[in-house]
Design a protein around this motif. Structure first.
Motif, PDB file in Angstrom:
ATOM      1  N   PRO A   1      -0.169 -16.882  -2.564  1.00 35.63           N
ATOM      2  CA  PRO A   1       0.759 -15.750  -2.412  1.00 35.63           C
ATOM      3  C   PRO A   1       1.263 -15.244  -3.761  1.00 35.63           C
ATOM      4  O   PRO A   1       1.473 -16.028  -4.699  1.00 35.63           O
ATOM      5  CB  PRO A   1       1.890 -16.344  -1.577  1.00 35.63           C
ATOM      6  N   LEU A   2       1.457 -13.933  -3.866  1.00 32.77           N
ATOM      7  CA  LEU A   2       1.841 -13.294  -5.116  1.00 32.77           C
ATOM      8  C   LEU A   2       3.231 -12.690  -5.009  1.00 32.77           C
ATOM      9  O   LEU A   2       3.550 -12.014  -4.025  1.00 32.77           O
ATOM     10  CB  LEU A   2       0.838 -12.197  -5.481  1.00 32.77           C
ATOM     11  N   ALA A   3       4.029 -12.909  -6.041  1.00 36.27           N
ATOM     12  CA  ALA A   3       5.356 -12.293  -6.112  1.00 36.27           C
ATOM     13  C   ALA A   3       5.236 -11.025  -6.949  1.00 36.27           C
ATOM     14  O   ALA A   3       5.312 -11.065  -8.186  1.00 36.27           O
ATOM     15  CB  ALA A   3       6.361 -13.262  -6.737  1.00 36.27           C
ATOM     16  N   VAL A   4       5.023  -9.907  -6.286  1.00 33.99           N
ATOM     17  CA  VAL A   4       4.834  -8.624  -6.964  1.00 33.99           C
ATOM     18  C   VAL A   4       6.117  -7.801  -6.811  1.00 33.99           C
ATOM     19  O   VAL A   4       6.598  -7.622  -5.688  1.00 33.99           O
ATOM     20  CB  VAL A   4       3.639  -7.856  -6.369  1.00 33.99           C
ATOM     21  N   PRO A   5       6.690  -7.288  -7.916  1.00 35.80           N
ATOM     22  CA  PRO A   5       7.939  -6.530  -7.818  1.00 35.80           C
ATOM     23  C   PRO A   5       7.895  -5.400  -6.794  1.00 35.80           C
ATOM     24  O   PRO A   5       8.890  -5.165  -6.088  1.00 35.80           O
ATOM     25  CB  PRO A   5       8.128  -5.978  -9.239  1.00 35.80           C
ATOM     26  N   ALA A   6       6.766  -4.713  -6.671  1.00 38.71           N
ATOM     27  CA  ALA A   6       6.672  -3.585  -5.735  1.00 38.71           C
ATOM     28  C   ALA A   6       6.771  -4.024  -4.278  1.00 38.71           C
ATOM     29  O   ALA A   6       6.972  -3.193  -3.394  1.00 38.71           O
ATOM     30  CB  ALA A   6       5.362  -2.838  -5.958  1.00 38.71           C
TER      31      ALA A   6
ATOM     32  N   VAL B   1      -0.906  -3.893   3.194  1.00 38.12           N
ATOM     33  CA  VAL B   1      -1.039  -3.206   1.911  1.00 38.12           C
ATOM     34  C   VAL B   1      -2.479  -3.329   1.420  1.00 38.12           C
ATOM     35  O   VAL B   1      -3.251  -4.164   1.901  1.00 38.12           O
ATOM     36  CB  VAL B   1      -0.093  -3.776   0.824  1.00 38.12           C
ATOM     37  N   ILE B   2      -2.824  -2.469   0.477  1.00 36.06           N
ATOM     38  CA  ILE B   2      -4.075  -2.591  -0.260  1.00 36.06           C
ATOM     39  C   ILE B   2      -3.730  -3.115  -1.643  1.00 36.06           C
ATOM     40  O   ILE B   2      -2.850  -2.570  -2.320  1.00 36.06           O
ATOM     41  CB  ILE B   2      -4.793  -1.232  -0.365  1.00 36.06           C
ATOM     42  N   VAL B   3      -4.390  -4.182  -2.036  1.00 35.78           N
ATOM     43  CA  VAL B   3      -4.134  -4.808  -3.335  1.00 35.78           C
ATOM     44  C   VAL B   3      -5.247  -4.394  -4.293  1.00 35.78           C
ATOM     45  O   VAL B   3      -6.427  -4.654  -4.046  1.00 35.78           O
ATOM     46  CB  VAL B   3      -4.080  -6.350  -3.213  1.00 35.78           C
TER      47      VAL B   3
ATOM     48  N   GLY C   1       8.674 -11.020   1.291  1.00 34.41           N
ATOM     49  CA  GLY C   1       8.736 -10.607  -0.109  1.00 34.41           C
ATOM     50  C   GLY C   1       7.543 -11.027  -0.946  1.00 34.41           C
ATOM     51  O   GLY C   1       7.511 -10.775  -2.145  1.00 34.41           O
ATOM     52  N   MET C   2       6.541 -11.657  -0.317  1.00 34.29           N
ATOM     53  CA  MET C   2       5.356 -12.109  -1.041  1.00 34.29           C
ATOM     54  C   MET C   2       4.121 -11.364  -0.518  1.00 34.29           C
ATOM     55  O   MET C   2       4.046 -10.998   0.654  1.00 34.29           O
ATOM     56  CB  MET C   2       5.161 -13.616  -0.871  1.00 34.29           C
ATOM     57  N   VAL C   3       3.159 -11.181  -1.411  1.00 30.47           N
ATOM     58  CA  VAL C   3       1.901 -10.535  -1.029  1.00 30.47           C
ATOM     59  C   VAL C   3       0.883 -11.623  -0.693  1.00 30.47           C
ATOM     60  O   VAL C   3       0.587 -12.492  -1.525  1.00 30.47           O
ATOM     61  CB  VAL C   3       1.363  -9.647  -2.163  1.00 30.47           C
ATOM     62  N   HIS C   4       0.345 -11.545   0.524  1.00 29.69           N
ATOM     63  CA  HIS C   4      -0.607 -12.548   0.983  1.00 29.69           C
ATOM     64  C   HIS C   4      -1.999 -11.917   1.106  1.00 29.69           C
ATOM     65  O   HIS C   4      -2.172 -10.894   1.768  1.00 29.69           O
ATOM     66  CB  HIS C   4      -0.171 -13.109   2.340  1.00 29.69           C
TER      67      HIS C   4
ATOM     68  N   GLY D   1     -13.880 -19.247  -5.791  1.00 24.75           N
ATOM     69  CA  GLY D   1     -12.659 -18.646  -5.278  1.00 24.75           C
ATOM     70  C   GLY D   1     -12.129 -17.620  -6.266  1.00 24.75           C
ATOM     71  O   GLY D   1     -12.716 -17.395  -7.335  1.00 24.75           O
ATOM     72  N   LEU D   2     -11.022 -16.984  -5.911  1.00 21.68           N
ATOM     73  CA  LEU D   2     -10.426 -15.943  -6.748  1.00 21.68           C
ATOM     74  C   LEU D   2      -9.023 -16.334  -7.166  1.00 21.68           C
ATOM     75  O   LEU D   2      -8.282 -16.975  -6.409  1.00 21.68           O
ATOM     76  CB  LEU D   2     -10.376 -14.614  -6.003  1.00 21.68           C
ATOM     77  N   VAL D   3      -8.659 -15.931  -8.378  1.00 18.92           N
ATOM     78  CA  VAL D   3      -7.303 -16.144  -8.878  1.00 18.92           C
ATOM     79  C   VAL D   3      -6.756 -14.793  -9.331  1.00 18.92           C
ATOM     80  O   VAL D   3      -7.387 -14.117 -10.147  1.00 18.92           O
ATOM     81  CB  VAL D   3      -7.281 -17.147 -10.053  1.00 18.92           C
ATOM     82  N   LEU D   4      -5.600 -14.409  -8.798  1.00 25.44           N
ATOM     83  CA  LEU D   4      -4.958 -13.154  -9.175  1.00 25.44           C
ATOM     84  C   LEU D   4      -3.643 -13.451  -9.868  1.00 25.44           C
ATOM     85  O   LEU D   4      -2.958 -14.424  -9.545  1.00 25.44           O
ATOM     86  CB  LEU D   4      -4.679 -12.274  -7.951  1.00 25.44           C
ATOM     87  N   SER D   5      -3.284 -12.590 -10.815  1.00 25.99           N
ATOM     88  CA  SER D   5      -1.999 -12.698 -11.498  1.00 25.99           C
ATOM     89  C   SER D   5      -1.079 -11.603 -10.965  1.00 25.99           C
ATOM     90  O   SER D   5      -1.482 -10.439 -10.858  1.00 25.99           O
ATOM     91  CB  SER D   5      -2.181 -12.547 -13.009  1.00 25.99           C
ATOM     92  N   SER D   6       0.173 -11.973 -10.651  1.00 26.20           N
ATOM     93  CA  SER D   6       1.114 -11.018 -10.050  1.00 26.20           C
ATOM     94  C   SER D   6       1.328  -9.781 -10.904  1.00 26.20           C
ATOM     95  O   SER D   6       1.534  -8.683 -10.380  1.00 26.20           O
ATOM     96  CB  SER D   6       2.469 -11.700  -9.807  1.00 26.20           C
ATOM     97  N   ASP D   7       1.286  -9.919 -12.237  1.00 29.23           N
ATOM     98  CA  ASP D   7       1.565  -8.778 -13.106  1.00 29.23           C
ATOM     99  C   ASP D   7       0.321  -7.945 -13.399  1.00 29.23           C
ATOM    100  O   ASP D   7       0.373  -6.999 -14.171  1.00 29.23           O
ATOM    101  CB  ASP D   7       2.204  -9.246 -14.415  1.00 29.23           C
TER     102      ASP D   7
END
Length: 350
Positions: A258-263, A271-273, A249-252, A330-336
């Motif tokens: 890891p990101l908790a993305v609703p989709a 997947v492609i992010v 259930g997490m995007v790696h 490094g990189l920081v992504l936000s789930s939303d």
């Protein structure tokens, strides 16, 4: 004024099909922009509406009339081309009224229509000049004026600003937007420049390889693209794409928390992010990406990063001093702030 309806419109050159069953409705008074990379079929589709290219199959209607087999002169359209195509030996006034003169329109009526168009386009002071005494932007306005005096149901623009320099393109975009607001005509506009599309359109049609990828209002396509192609084409700088995987259930994504993305809920696999440059943040403490090139543009800077695998990303920085070229981060992504796309079909996961 009239709208345009295309139903299963197809164009073939011999055995080669370049337009593949296009269905599209352009509402009366709407400003519709065809956008896509070179060779996607946008100019061909425009020329089919104009009657300059024969429609191999399907139908094209303008207002209540089926114009599929009509000659261009019978369709009630006026076309503005990339080249101005002005007569060099004629004045601005004569160029604008020439088509009416050839159709036997009385001189007084021609003068009245030319005067009205020149007032709209702010050409009054140039009416007695010849094209060589005009700037590129003024010549393009004359070409538009020549279309206006005909009183067409539909205006068709085929990359009309591509020959102008950057400053003039901006000026003419404003002129064309104002013109549309003032006369309220149905307009179809072809460009490869998605900035032009975003700033001018009521509706954008994104084309690829003779097919429609997505149709919608500019901000709708920007915020809610259907696939990787539209997401990458609409928006400047372009969206970044990273390889990822959904597990538990997490995007790696390598090197990112890891990101908790609703989709991602209820899914697994590659997947492609997608993330836009302004939504991608740098972690100065990380070392996953090299700052390869920096563009400092004043109140905003763009950093072009290179990963160990050779992939490249663009990050938009604010007014703070950007990281120097050659440094690592490094990189920081936000789930939303991310979008997910299927790794095989490249379709959006919602």
């Amino acid at each position: 004024m009239s709208g345009i309806v295309l139903e299963q419109a197809i164009k073939r050159y011999g055995d080669t099909q370049v337009i593949h069953g296009v269905d599209l409705t352009v509402e009366d008074g709407e400003f519709c922009v065809f956008v896509g990379p070179s060779g996607c079929g946008k100019s061909t589709l425009l020329r089919m509406i104009a009657g300059l290219e024969e429609t191999s199959d399907g139908t094209i209607s303008i207002g209540p009339r089926d114009v599929t087999r009509m000659d261009p002169a019978e369709r009630g359209v006026a076309m503005v081309f990339q080249t101005y195509a002005l007569y060099p030996h004629m004045t601005v006034e004569e160029n604008m009224g020439f088509g009416l003169k050839m159709n036997g329109v009385p001189k007084d009526e021609i003068k009245q229509k030319v005067s009205g168009a020149s007032e709209i386009l702010k050409l009054d002071q140039y009416l007695k000049r010849k094209p060589k005494a005009l700037s590129g932007g003024q010549r393009q306005r004359v070409a538009i004026g020549r279309a206006i005096v005909r009183g067409p149901e539909v205006f068709l623009f085929d990359e009309p600003l591509s020959n102008l320099d950057a400053e003039l393109r901006v000026e003419m975009r404003v002129e064309i937007a104002r013109l549309h607001k003032e006369i309220g005509a149905t307009m179809v506009y072809v460009t490869h420049d998605q900035v032009e599309a975003m700033t001018l359109a009521d509706k954008i049609v994104v084309l690829r390889a003779g097919k429609i990828e997505q149709v919608g209002a500019p901000l709708h396509l920007y915020r809610d693209p259907d696939n990787v192609f539209v997401a990458g084409f609409i928006g400047s700088p372009a969206m970044n794409f990273l390889s990822g995987e959904i597990r538990d259930g997490m995007v790696h994504v390598d090197g990112i928390a890891p990101l908790a993305v609703p989709a991602a809920e209820g899914r697994s696999g590659k997947v492609i992010v997608g993330v836009r440059p302004q939504h991608l943040k740098l972690d100065p403490a990380g070392e996953t990406h090299l700052v390869d090139v920096t563009e400092a543009l004043g109140d905003v800077s763009y950093l072009y990063l290179k990963a160990a695998d050779g992939s490249r990303l663009t990050v938009e920085a604010g007014e703070e001093d950007p990281l120097p070229e050659g440094s690592r981060a490094g990189l920081v992504l936000s789930s939303d702030r991310v979008m997910l796309f299927d790794a095989e079909t490249e379709e959006r996961l919602r």
